[in-house]
Write a protein that holds these residues in place. Structure first.
Motif, PDB file in Angstrom:
ATOM      1  N   GLU A   1      -4.660   7.151  15.432  1.00  0.00           N
ATOM      2  CA  GLU A   1      -4.483   8.126  14.373  1.00  0.00           C
ATOM      3  C   GLU A   1      -3.808   7.454  13.193  1.00  0.00           C
ATOM      4  OE1 GLU A   1      -2.904  12.052  15.712  1.00  0.00           O
ATOM      5  OE2 GLU A   1      -2.697  11.042  17.637  1.00  0.00           O
ATOM      6  N   GLY A   2      -3.990   8.050  12.030  1.00  0.00           N
ATOM      7  CA  GLY A   2      -3.244   7.607  10.876  1.00  0.00           C
ATOM      8  C   GLY A   2      -3.891   6.474  10.107  1.00  0.00           C
ATOM      9  N   PRO A   3      -3.086   5.774   9.300  1.00  0.00           N
ATOM     10  CA  PRO A   3      -3.627   4.757   8.395  1.00  0.00           C
ATOM     11  C   PRO A   3      -4.015   3.482   9.141  1.00  0.00           C
ATOM     12  CG  PRO A   3      -1.250   4.729   8.299  1.00  0.00           C
ATOM     13  CD  PRO A   3      -1.622   5.874   9.202  1.00  0.00           C
ATOM     14  N   GLY A   4      -4.754   2.638   8.430  1.00  0.00           N
ATOM     15  CA  GLY A   4      -5.077   1.328   8.979  1.00  0.00           C
ATOM     16  C   GLY A   4      -3.928   0.353   8.770  1.00  0.00           C
ATOM     17  N   ARG A   5      -4.188  -0.891   9.093  1.00  0.00           N
ATOM     18  CA  ARG A   5      -3.175  -1.943   8.948  1.00  0.00           C
ATOM     19  C   ARG A   5      -3.722  -3.046   8.055  1.00  0.00           C
ATOM     20  NH1 ARG A   5       1.114  -1.842  12.973  1.00  0.00           N
ATOM     21  NH2 ARG A   5       0.842  -0.047  14.346  1.00  0.00           N
ATOM     22  N   ASP A   6      -2.794  -3.717   7.375  1.00  0.00           N
ATOM     23  CA  ASP A   6      -3.208  -4.796   6.489  1.00  0.00           C
ATOM     24  C   ASP A   6      -3.369  -6.093   7.271  1.00  0.00           C
ATOM     25  OD1 ASP A   6      -0.651  -5.752   6.996  1.00  0.00           O
ATOM     26  OD2 ASP A   6       0.167  -5.039   5.088  1.00  0.00           O
ATOM     27  N   ALA A   7      -3.592  -7.195   6.554  1.00  0.00           N
ATOM     28  CA  ALA A   7      -3.844  -8.480   7.206  1.00  0.00           C
ATOM     29  C   ALA A   7      -2.660  -8.949   8.018  1.00  0.00           C
ATOM     30  CB  ALA A   7      -4.216  -9.521   6.151  1.00  0.00           C
ATOM     31  N   ASP A   8      -1.452  -8.522   7.645  1.00  0.00           N
ATOM     32  CA  ASP A   8      -0.250  -8.916   8.386  1.00  0.00           C
ATOM     33  C   ASP A   8       0.070  -7.982   9.538  1.00  0.00           C
ATOM     34  OD1 ASP A   8       0.125 -11.066   6.648  1.00  0.00           O
ATOM     35  OD2 ASP A   8       1.247  -9.807   5.225  1.00  0.00           O
ATOM     36  N   GLY A   9      -0.740  -6.946   9.751  1.00  0.00           N
ATOM     37  CA  GLY A   9      -0.505  -6.004  10.829  1.00  0.00           C
ATOM     38  C   GLY A   9       0.398  -4.851  10.465  1.00  0.00           C
ATOM     39  N   ALA A  10       0.784  -4.740   9.183  1.00  0.00           N
ATOM     40  CA  ALA A  10       1.658  -3.652   8.755  1.00  0.00           C
ATOM     41  C   ALA A  10       0.826  -2.424   8.404  1.00  0.00           C
ATOM     42  CB  ALA A  10       2.493  -4.071   7.553  1.00  0.00           C
ATOM     43  N   LEU A  11       1.406  -1.255   8.625  1.00  0.00           N
ATOM     44  CA  LEU A  11       0.743  -0.002   8.278  1.00  0.00           C
ATOM     45  C   LEU A  11       0.591   0.112   6.771  1.00  0.00           C
ATOM     46  CD1 LEU A  11       2.651   2.433  10.671  1.00  0.00           C
ATOM     47  CD2 LEU A  11       0.270   1.707  10.903  1.00  0.00           C
ATOM     48  N   GLU A  12      -0.543   0.588   6.331  1.00  0.00           N
ATOM     49  CA  GLU A  12      -0.799   0.753   4.904  1.00  0.00           C
ATOM     50  C   GLU A  12      -0.252   2.101   4.453  1.00  0.00           C
ATOM     51  OE1 GLU A  12      -5.030   0.179   4.813  1.00  0.00           O
ATOM     52  OE2 GLU A  12      -4.815  -1.983   4.494  1.00  0.00           O
ATOM     53  N   VAL A  13       1.065   2.165   4.299  1.00  0.00           N
ATOM     54  CA  VAL A  13       1.732   3.405   3.909  1.00  0.00           C
ATOM     55  C   VAL A  13       2.768   3.113   2.838  1.00  0.00           C
ATOM     56  CG1 VAL A  13       1.411   4.511   6.154  1.00  0.00           C
ATOM     57  CG2 VAL A  13       3.475   3.185   5.730  1.00  0.00           C
ATOM     58  N   ASP A  14       3.011   4.128   2.018  1.00  0.00           N
ATOM     59  CA  ASP A  14       4.136   4.093   1.080  1.00  0.00           C
ATOM     60  C   ASP A  14       5.295   4.923   1.606  1.00  0.00           C
ATOM     61  OD1 ASP A  14       2.691   2.580  -0.922  1.00  0.00           O
ATOM     62  OD2 ASP A  14       1.571   4.428  -1.338  1.00  0.00           O
ATOM     63  N   LEU A  15       4.979   5.944   2.399  1.00  0.00           N
ATOM     64  CA  LEU A  15       6.008   6.844   2.941  1.00  0.00           C
ATOM     65  C   LEU A  15       5.615   7.260   4.341  1.00  0.00           C
ATOM     66  CD1 LEU A  15       8.454   8.809   2.765  1.00  0.00           C
ATOM     67  CD2 LEU A  15       6.884  10.474   1.711  1.00  0.00           C
ATOM     68  N   LEU A  16       6.531   7.120   5.275  1.00  0.00           N
ATOM     69  CA  LEU A  16       6.327   7.601   6.644  1.00  0.00           C
ATOM     70  C   LEU A  16       7.467   8.546   6.992  1.00  0.00           C
ATOM     71  CD1 LEU A  16       4.790   7.561   9.332  1.00  0.00           C
ATOM     72  CD2 LEU A  16       6.238   5.642  10.038  1.00  0.00           C
ATOM     73  N   ILE A  17       7.109   9.771   7.356  1.00  0.00           N
ATOM     74  CA  ILE A  17       8.089  10.772   7.790  1.00  0.00           C
ATOM     75  C   ILE A  17       7.920  10.956   9.290  1.00  0.00           C
ATOM     76  CG2 ILE A  17       8.900  13.141   7.492  1.00  0.00           C
ATOM     77  CD1 ILE A  17       7.456  13.161   4.768  1.00  0.00           C
ATOM     78  N   VAL A  18       8.973  10.735  10.058  1.00  0.00           N
ATOM     79  CA  VAL A  18       8.930  10.897  11.504  1.00  0.00           C
ATOM     80  C   VAL A  18       9.734  12.135  11.860  1.00  0.00           C
ATOM     81  CG1 VAL A  18       9.438   9.863  13.742  1.00  0.00           C
ATOM     82  CG2 VAL A  18       8.710   8.412  11.843  1.00  0.00           C
ATOM     83  N   LEU A  19       9.036  13.164  12.333  1.00  0.00           N
ATOM     84  CA  LEU A  19       9.727  14.368  12.792  1.00  0.00           C
ATOM     85  C   LEU A  19      10.042  14.236  14.284  1.00  0.00           C
ATOM     86  CD1 LEU A  19       7.497  15.369  10.437  1.00  0.00           C
ATOM     87  CD2 LEU A  19       8.849  17.437  10.770  1.00  0.00           C
ATOM     88  N   ASP A  20      10.857  15.147  14.793  1.00  0.00           N
ATOM     89  CA  ASP A  20      11.307  15.079  16.192  1.00  0.00           C
ATOM     90  C   ASP A  20      11.950  13.713  16.458  1.00  0.00           C
ATOM     91  OD1 ASP A  20       9.927  17.592  16.637  1.00  0.00           O
ATOM     92  OD2 ASP A  20       8.080  16.412  16.738  1.00  0.00           O
TER      93      ASP A  20
END
Length: 811
Positions: A508-527
């Motif tokens: 689920e969610g975004p893909g990853r870049d060449a370095d394996g990092a998530l392609e996100v600007d903001l991640l909100i983790v609930l719970d």
């Protein structure tokens, strides 16, 4: 094996022939019945013995069971033919007797008396019976009296005996016709992916371990687990160090000691260095199960002493020298102590010595490094996107957005209604073109958050913090597909709402870049309180530089099932901004739960029957009242059906634990024989794809592939070998299994043996799972208010707060 069919079939042959009795007299009838009974008893005994042997050898195979049934049907057919032959014999004897009398009357001197006629009839009947016995003792011509599968089986036997076909080809069932696979629907991957497990150990390794286990008197069923845990050369490793058996889950020290004594004989003793090392590792693993990432050295030494290790200090040093554990020295901060001054001499500071397993130590250190990287970064705030985000929000959501715009790591706390604030931040960020995502602990939480992302005109529950038509009620809690929710199944992902497990697995969610990092600007983790150190470390390591992380959750609920207390440690460390929601949870339930969080069990007015207390005297009555509430009272009085009501109890065992309650609820709500591992289609279940994770669902069917489930509307197949350890009935749950989800109605069961398990976080979590109605089956009297007022969360030994303080200045 049931005896009813045999009894039914024997009733015919065992009934005296009425025609023979009428014509032949009492004496002849008695003789015929005696002989017929002996014959049938003999045949039935042989058949019963054969069937018993077959059942013992072939139990559990439905195909072979069907073959046995056909064979039994053939024997019953023979018995019925015997009865028919006996009846025919009686009729023929009567006709012979009548003929003899007639001839006597016409012949005069050749007339037979009635007794002689009866004897003649008996003689004819005995001859027929003897012929029948001889036929049964002789060879049976294939297909002469059998039909169907029994005839095919006999023909197969003859073919093998004559050498026409080998055994393998005859008794191998023909391959079923290939089934045309149904087209795979376009959907997101399963929300409950199977745990990633290493490849199965080689058969040679398993056989070697099995031989060692047999020598030591241990169950050979442990062989695959031992081979998988110990790896290559597992048999040799286990023979040289029998206490390595403790690495297998569920094995107790006394069992490992018995195994070692059987293998080593007089060379085995409590002071064996191998035992000390293995016991040290085992205690650290048990501590991780209890939530600790490490143990203080005095605590570990005392525990080793209780396990009969004569020199605990030497055992710990030996484990450290072998690299099976790690030691740490963390500085202690004394409240009120003066700050260290710049002097040439380093001041002495108190430290605590901790011992932990490498796995959790490295995860905690990696997590601290990643959080420090985010907290120390100063993201650019002047971009037009973030200006648009902060300008479009108000109230608590605006305060949260301003903190996030200026910092890389932000904490957000609040109850269920407070979820509206991170939901508003997520919607505004995505509307501004930012790559923003929110991750929840459960599919149920994902659906609840998605409901807050509806347009303001559709969000009728915004003022109260509760969506009016939450799709979580429409199947997420029960595993059934959604009801009247207008949003399609893929809508949460489209809106940027995923589960933590799905995000980490890449499902689920975004893909990853060449370095394996998530392609996100903001991640909100609930719970966020449900994050353990390993999952939190994986999340933080996946974030690129410049990304922002918001950890949001209710600090009053139970901590994670895995080791660590990430959210609580971050709150205590105070290394980043913290925003506290001022939105209260609404209604009587919100008032009750808020008071519990403050340590008070208040009397709350519930005019709409939102809260009901049901006193009980013992566990048996508790189970009875619970079933009555779920199946009858709550649906009738509150309007919440049974499949949208959850039962929560302190533990799995006991007279009112989840096992007993689920058994009683299944009998009432979905009775069935439990044909597949105790489960039937329609059963509510919880599936654990990995330790610490539970996904609610329902059983759909079972076949050779395994148990088919519907979890959060997506199909999941659990292999047969994993059903016993991974699937439980799910009408009744523990509070740890229920955390992260909510139901329209909840029944919390507090039996008389529950006080030891109660604490303020437990009561807060259990009572907080109810959205509209809460019933409390109350059998603990004053233990409940005492637990709320006096019993806080059990402490966990962790290092995260200390590690963060050394890398991030206090906020």
């Amino acid at each position: 094996m049931s005896t009813e069919p045999e009894t039914t079939e024997e009733a015919g042959p065992g009934t005296p022939d009425t025609r023979g009795t009428r014509e032949g007299g009492a004496e002849g009838s008695a003789d015929a019945v005696t002989e017929g009974t002996e014959e049938r008893t003999e045949g039935s005994g042989a058949a019963g013995e054969a069937e018993g042997t077959d059942a013992a050898e072939d139990a559990g195979t439905s195909e072979e069971a069907g073959t046995s049934a056909d064979a039994g049907a053939a024997e019953d057919a023979d018995a019925l033919e015997d009865a028919s032959a006996s009846a025919d014999a009686g009729a023929s004897a009567s006709e012979g007797a009548e003929g003899a009398v007639g001839e006597g009357e016409s012949g005069g001197a050749g007339e037979l008396s009635e007794a002689e006629a009866e004897l003649a009839a008996q003689r004819i009947e005995r001859e027929r019976i003897e012929r029948r016995k001889a036929e049964k003792r002789g060879p049976i011509t294939s297909g002469a009296k059998l039909s169907g599968k029994a005839a095919d089986l006999l023909a197969a036997v003859r073919a093998v005996e004559s050498g026409e076909k080998p055994v393998a080809t005859v008794f191998t069932e023909p391959a079923p016709a290939p089934r045309r696979p149904a087209p795979e629907p376009v959907r997101r991957p399963q929300p409950a992916p199977a745990a990633v497990t290493p490849g199965a150990p080689a058969p040679e390794a398993v056989d070697a371990v099995r031989r060692v286990l047999a020598e030591g008197g241990a169950p050979d069923a442990l062989a695959p687990q031992v081979a998988a845990v110990l790896g290559e050369g597992a048999g040799t490793v286990l023979r040289e160090d029998p206490w390595q058996l403790l690495r297998v889950g569920g094995v107790r020290p006394e069992q490992a000691d018995g195994f070692a004594r059987a293998l080593l004989g007089p060379d085995c003793g409590p002071g064996d260095a191998r035992r000390g090392r293995a016991m040290t590792v085992w205690l650290l693993e048990q501590a991780a199960v209890a939530g600790h990432t490490a143990l203080e050295l005095p605590t570990l030494i005392a525990a080793l002493g209780r396990q009969g290790v004569p020199d605990p200090d030497a055992a710990v040093q030996d484990a450290l020298a072998e690299g099976e554990a790690l030691v740490f020295q963390d500085a202690l901060e004394e409240p009120g102590a003066p700050a260290p001054q710049d002097t040439d001499e380093e001041p002495e500071r108190p430290v605590r010595v901790l011992v932990g397993l490498e796995r959790y130590a490295l995860a905690e250190e990696s997590l601290a490094d990643g959080l420090a990287r985010l907290a120390n970064s100063v993201p650019e705030r002047t971009g037009p996107a973030w200006e648009a985000v902060t300008a479009g929000l108000s109230g608590g959501a605006a305060e949260l957005a301003r903190a996030v715009a200026a910092h890389g790591l932000v904490l957000h706390t609040g109850g269920e209604a407070a979820r509206a604030e991170p939901a508003a931040l997520l919607g505004a960020a995505r509307a501004a073109g930012l790559r923003a995502y929110a991750a929840c602990h459960t599919p149920n939480g994902r659906s609840r958050l998605t409901a807050y992302l509806a347009a303001p005109s559709e969000r009728q529950g915004e003022a109260t913090g509760r969506p009016e038509a939450d799709p979580a009620w429409q199947g997420e809690a029960t595993g059934r597909p959604g009801g009247h929710s207008a949003q399609p199944a893929e809508e949460p992902g489209v809106q940027g709402v995923v589960t933590v497990s799905g995000l980490l697995a890449g499902a689920e969610g975004p893909g990853r870049d060449a370095d394996g990092a998530l392609e996100v600007d903001l991640l909100i983790v609930l719970d966020a309180p449900q994050l353990d150190v390993e999952s939190a470390a994986m999340l933080v390591e996946s974030l690129p530089d410049g990304a922002r992380l918001v950890l949001s959750g209710d600090p009053g609920v139970l901590w994670s099932a895995g080791p660590g207390r990430v959210f609580a440690d971050l709150l205590a460390a105070r290394v980043c901004p913290q925003t506290v929601s001022r939105v209260p949870d609404p209604g009587p339930l919100g008032e009750l739960v808020s008071g519990i969080g403050a340590g008070e069990l208040n009397q709350v007015a519930a005019p709409g029957k939102e809260i009901v207390i049901v006193p009980v005297r013992d566990a048996g009555e508790a189970v009875h009242r619970t079933v009555q509430l779920v199946a009858d009272s709550v649906p009738r009085a509150i309007g919440v059906p049974a499949d949208r009501t959850v039962v929560i109890t302190p533990g799995h065992g006991g007279a009112a634990g989840t096992r007993a309650l689920n058994s009683a609820l299944k009998e009432r709500l979905n009775p069935g024989p439990g044909r597949f591992g105790g489960f039937d289609p329609g059963d509510r279940i919880v599936y654990s794809p990995a330790p610490g994770r539970t996904v609610p669902g329902v059983v759909v069917k079972a076949d050779t592939d395994g148990l088919h489930l519907s979890c959060a509307g997506a199909p999941v197949v659990v292999p047969r070998e994993r059903v016993e350890g991974g699937v439980r009935h799910g009408w009744a749950l523990t509070a740890h299994q229920a955390v992260g989800a909510r139901w329209p109605a909840a029944v919390v069961v507090l039996p008389g043996d529950a006080p030891q398990a109660l604490s303020r976080p437990w009561v807060y979590t259990a009572f907080g799972r109810a959205e509209r109605h809460l019933s409390v089956v109350h059998g603990v009297e004053q233990a409940l208010p005492r637990a709320v007022a006096e019993v806080p969360a059990k402490p966990r030994t962790t290092r995260l707060a200390t590690l963060l303080r050394t890398q991030v200045p206090a906020s």
